[in-house]
Motif scaffolding. Structure first.
Motif, PDB file in Angstrom:
ATOM      1  N   UNK A 240       0.871  -1.173   0.000  1.00  0.00           N
ATOM      2  CA  UNK A 240       0.000   0.000   0.000  1.00  0.00           C
ATOM      3  C   UNK A 240       0.906   1.220   0.000  1.00  0.00           C
ATOM      4  N   UNK A 241       0.645   2.136  -0.914  1.00  0.00           N
ATOM      5  CA  UNK A 241       1.573   3.236  -1.174  1.00  0.00           C
ATOM      6  C   UNK A 241       0.790   4.546  -1.241  1.00  0.00           C
ATOM      7  N   UNK A 242       1.348   5.622  -0.636  1.00  0.00           N
ATOM      8  CA  UNK A 242       0.724   6.946  -0.792  1.00  0.00           C
ATOM      9  C   UNK A 242       1.435   7.685  -1.902  1.00  0.00           C
ATOM     10  N   UNK A 243       0.670   8.216  -2.845  1.00  0.00           N
ATOM     11  CA  UNK A 243       1.256   8.990  -3.947  1.00  0.00           C
ATOM     12  C   UNK A 243       0.848  10.445  -3.775  1.00  0.00           C
ATOM     13  N   UNK A 244       1.833  11.327  -3.822  1.00  0.00           N
ATOM     14  CA  UNK A 244       1.529  12.757  -3.670  1.00  0.00           C
ATOM     15  C   UNK A 244       2.372  13.544  -4.645  1.00  0.00           C
ATOM     16  N   UNK A 245       1.817  14.641  -5.145  1.00  0.00           N
ATOM     17  CA  UNK A 245       2.573  15.432  -6.109  1.00  0.00           C
ATOM     18  C   UNK A 245       2.136  16.890  -6.034  1.00  0.00           C
ATOM     19  N   UNK A 246       3.079  17.823  -6.372  1.00  0.00           N
ATOM     20  CA  UNK A 246       2.681  19.241  -6.443  1.00  0.00           C
ATOM     21  C   UNK A 246       1.912  19.464  -7.731  1.00  0.00           C
ATOM     22  N   UNK A 247       2.227  18.607  -8.729  1.00  0.00           N
ATOM     23  CA  UNK A 247       1.519  18.741 -10.005  1.00  0.00           C
ATOM     24  C   UNK A 247       0.454  17.664 -10.087  1.00  0.00           C
ATOM     25  N   UNK A 248      -0.508  17.889 -10.932  1.00  0.00           N
ATOM     26  CA  UNK A 248      -1.520  16.857 -11.131  1.00  0.00           C
ATOM     27  C   UNK A 248      -0.946  15.789 -12.054  1.00  0.00           C
ATOM     28  N   UNK A 249      -1.328  14.538 -11.824  1.00  0.00           N
ATOM     29  CA  UNK A 249      -0.856  13.474 -12.718  1.00  0.00           C
ATOM     30  C   UNK A 249      -2.041  12.626 -13.186  1.00  0.00           C
ATOM     31  N   UNK A 250      -1.784  11.920 -14.284  1.00  0.00           N
ATOM     32  CA  UNK A 250      -2.821  11.092 -14.894  1.00  0.00           C
ATOM     33  C   UNK A 250      -2.753   9.690 -14.267  1.00  0.00           C
ATOM     34  N   UNK A 251      -3.778   9.268 -13.514  1.00  0.00           N
ATOM     35  CA  UNK A 251      -3.690   7.999 -12.780  1.00  0.00           C
ATOM     36  C   UNK A 251      -3.481   6.797 -13.700  1.00  0.00           C
ATOM     37  N   UNK A 252      -4.168   6.794 -14.852  1.00  0.00           N
ATOM     38  CA  UNK A 252      -4.048   5.662 -15.765  1.00  0.00           C
ATOM     39  C   UNK A 252      -2.641   5.537 -16.324  1.00  0.00           C
ATOM     40  N   UNK A 253      -2.079   6.684 -16.720  1.00  0.00           N
ATOM     41  CA  UNK A 253      -0.726   6.654 -17.300  1.00  0.00           C
ATOM     42  C   UNK A 253       0.279   6.202 -16.240  1.00  0.00           C
ATOM     43  N   UNK A 254       0.072   6.630 -15.008  1.00  0.00           N
ATOM     44  CA  UNK A 254       0.990   6.220 -13.942  1.00  0.00           C
ATOM     45  C   UNK A 254       0.899   4.706 -13.713  1.00  0.00           C
ATOM     46  N   UNK A 255      -0.322   4.173 -13.667  1.00  0.00           N
ATOM     47  CA  UNK A 255      -0.477   2.722 -13.467  1.00  0.00           C
ATOM     48  C   UNK A 255       0.166   1.958 -14.616  1.00  0.00           C
ATOM     49  N   UNK A 256      -0.031   2.451 -15.838  1.00  0.00           N
ATOM     50  CA  UNK A 256       0.549   1.759 -16.988  1.00  0.00           C
ATOM     51  C   UNK A 256       2.073   1.778 -16.932  1.00  0.00           C
ATOM     52  N   UNK A 257       2.615   2.909 -16.521  1.00  0.00           N
ATOM     53  CA  UNK A 257       4.065   3.014 -16.398  1.00  0.00           C
ATOM     54  C   UNK A 257       4.591   2.005 -15.358  1.00  0.00           C
ATOM     55  N   UNK A 258       3.957   1.978 -14.180  1.00  0.00           N
ATOM     56  CA  UNK A 258       4.421   1.063 -13.124  1.00  0.00           C
ATOM     57  C   UNK A 258       4.315  -0.387 -13.579  1.00  0.00           C
ATOM     58  N   UNK A 259       3.219  -0.709 -14.242  1.00  0.00           N
ATOM     59  CA  UNK A 259       3.000  -2.064 -14.711  1.00  0.00           C
ATOM     60  C   UNK A 259       4.097  -2.500 -15.682  1.00  0.00           C
ATOM     61  N   UNK A 260       4.382  -1.643 -16.658  1.00  0.00           N
ATOM     62  CA  UNK A 260       5.412  -1.997 -17.651  1.00  0.00           C
ATOM     63  C   UNK A 260       6.772  -2.135 -16.979  1.00  0.00           C
TER      64      UNK A 260
END
Ligand SMILES: Nc1nc2c(ncn2[C@@H]2O[C@H](COP(=O)(O)OP(=O)(O)O)[C@@H](O)[C@H]2O)c(=O)[nH]1
Ligand SMILES: [Mg+2]
Length: 372
Positions: A240-260
């Motif tokens: 279980x991980x907390x994700x935080x950013x000053x900028x907004x990010x695209x959740x789908x693109x982030x999941x796809x990146x982590x998966x690959x």
């Protein structure tokens, strides 16, 4: 009053058990039946349980061991559901690396609880791409022989082998798979379904599961040493991980990146993913979640649920099961969440791991084993 029907739906990791159970449960609920679901895992905090509960199903989770080794927890879970919901039908999903479930769960339930439950035959779902590889019809990355031993034992004990995901493969390839399954496992009924799409074939299988009785065939022989060694080759990781950013990010693109990232690192380490499932829940929002799944190293990651709006903070839950040393799996996941990996994706987010556990399943020691 009729006894409630007790239905167990098995199959290897990633075969589509949870998807099938959600659809089966929905059909029953739409037909006015009360449904109780039972999920099971070697660890707790399952993505599956959260997803099924979010769909409104009464769901009990048995964590920290499989049904056969925690038979009493299984009957307790059924009793809890009876007290809260009085289900007409129970749908239970065993751990995807387990086998010998007819001898260790179905037969003991029939012997000890025949007056309480009406037991359905045992269905085993298969992913057709994985099954074609295991049965030698296609090349492609494989599990090692002891893991494959478990896979084949699952097919051998099935009252019905259910070829799932027929929407994702052409009919000729499915015909080829069905022919081999028929000749290698002649005692099993074979169904072809799409748990994702439902439809008439899905309904035929459900009708059979709801009506058919189980016979008195002796349970299969199995070598528990090979079974235990096969299970111990699999690594399990939950985080279980907390994700935080000053900028907004695209959740789908982030999941796809982590998966690959995780897929290619597992492949580089000579492992094979059985099932990687991740959900991302924004800190703000109306309970929407993004979900991604992969069931092999060489499959393109696919979002089964997405979120349209960008986010700046979210909780990420990772359930990873693969044939690889769990310590290496943990390193891979930690690396994928490091600043340099996240920056690569231009989805700048800072990841802090709140919880991570990785382990191999212990030796299966069933509470009961009835050979008939
Ligand atoms: N194309 C296709 N994908 C499916 C089908 N059923 C399940 N899946 C996908 O297979 C993956 C694993 O499914 P899941 O139900 O979690 O498998 P489990 O590990 O056996 O419970 C997910 O990505 C599902 O969306 C199906 O009928 N067709
Ligand atoms: Mg599942």
């Amino acid at each position: 009053m009729d006894k409630p029907r007790y239905i167990m739906i098995g199959g290897f990791l990633g075969a589509g058990k949870t998807t099938a159970i959600a659809r089966f449960g929905q059909y029953l609920a739409d037909g006015g039946k009360r449904v109780g679901l039972i999920t099971n895992d070697q660890a707790n905090g399952l993505v599956d349980t959260a997803m099924l509960r979010s769909r409104g199903f009464a769901t009990e989770e048995i964590a920290g061991g499989c049904f056969c080794c925690r038979f009493s927890s299984l009957t307790n879970a059924a009793e809890n559901l009876t007290a809260s919901t009085k289900p007409d039908v129970f749908l239970a999903e065993p751990v995807g690396s387990c086998t010998d479930l007819v001898a260790t769960v179905t037969y003991p339930l029939r012997r000890l609880y025949n007056d309480q439950y009406d037991l359905a035959p045992f269905s085993v779902l298969v992913d057709p791409v994985r099954a074609r590889r295991v049965l030698g019809l296609d090349d492609g990355r494989q599990f090692s022989p002891k893991v494959t031993y478990i896979y084949r034992k699952q097919l051998q004990e099935a009252h019905a082998i259910v070829i799932n995901k027929t929407d994702s493969m052409d009919a000729e390839a499915i015909d080829g798979l069905e022919a081999v399954l028929k000749s290698e496992f002649p005692a099993s009924r074979i169904f072809r379904i799409s748990a994702r799409q439902g439809g008439i074939e899905f309904e035929k299988w459900m009708d059979w599961v709801l009506e058919e009785t189980i016979g008195n065939t002796p349970a299969m022989d199995i070598d528990y040493d090979i079974y235990a060694e096969g299970e111990a080759l699999l690594g399990w990781l939950n985080a279980t991980v907390s994700l935080n950013s000053d900028r907004q990010f695209d959740p789908g693109a982030l999941l796809q990146h982590l998966c690959s990232q995780i897929q290619s690192a597992v492949a580089t380490n000579d492992g094979e993913i059985a099932h990687l499932k991740m959900t991302l829940s924004p800190h703000t929002g109306l309970g929407d979640v993004a979900i991604i799944n992969v069931v092999r190293n060489d499959i393109v990651p696919e979002l089964s649920q997405s979120i349209d709006e960008p986010v700046s903070g979210a909780e990420l839950v990772i359930n990873l099961r693969a044939e690889l040393d769990p310590a290496i799996l943990e390193q891979i996941v930690r690396d994928s969440l490091s600043g340099s990996s996240l920056q690569q994706s231009s989805q700048v987010a800072d990841a802090s791991i709140d919880h991570i556990e990785s382990f191999r399943p212990g030796r299966p020691v069933p509470e009961h084993r009835d050979s008939i």
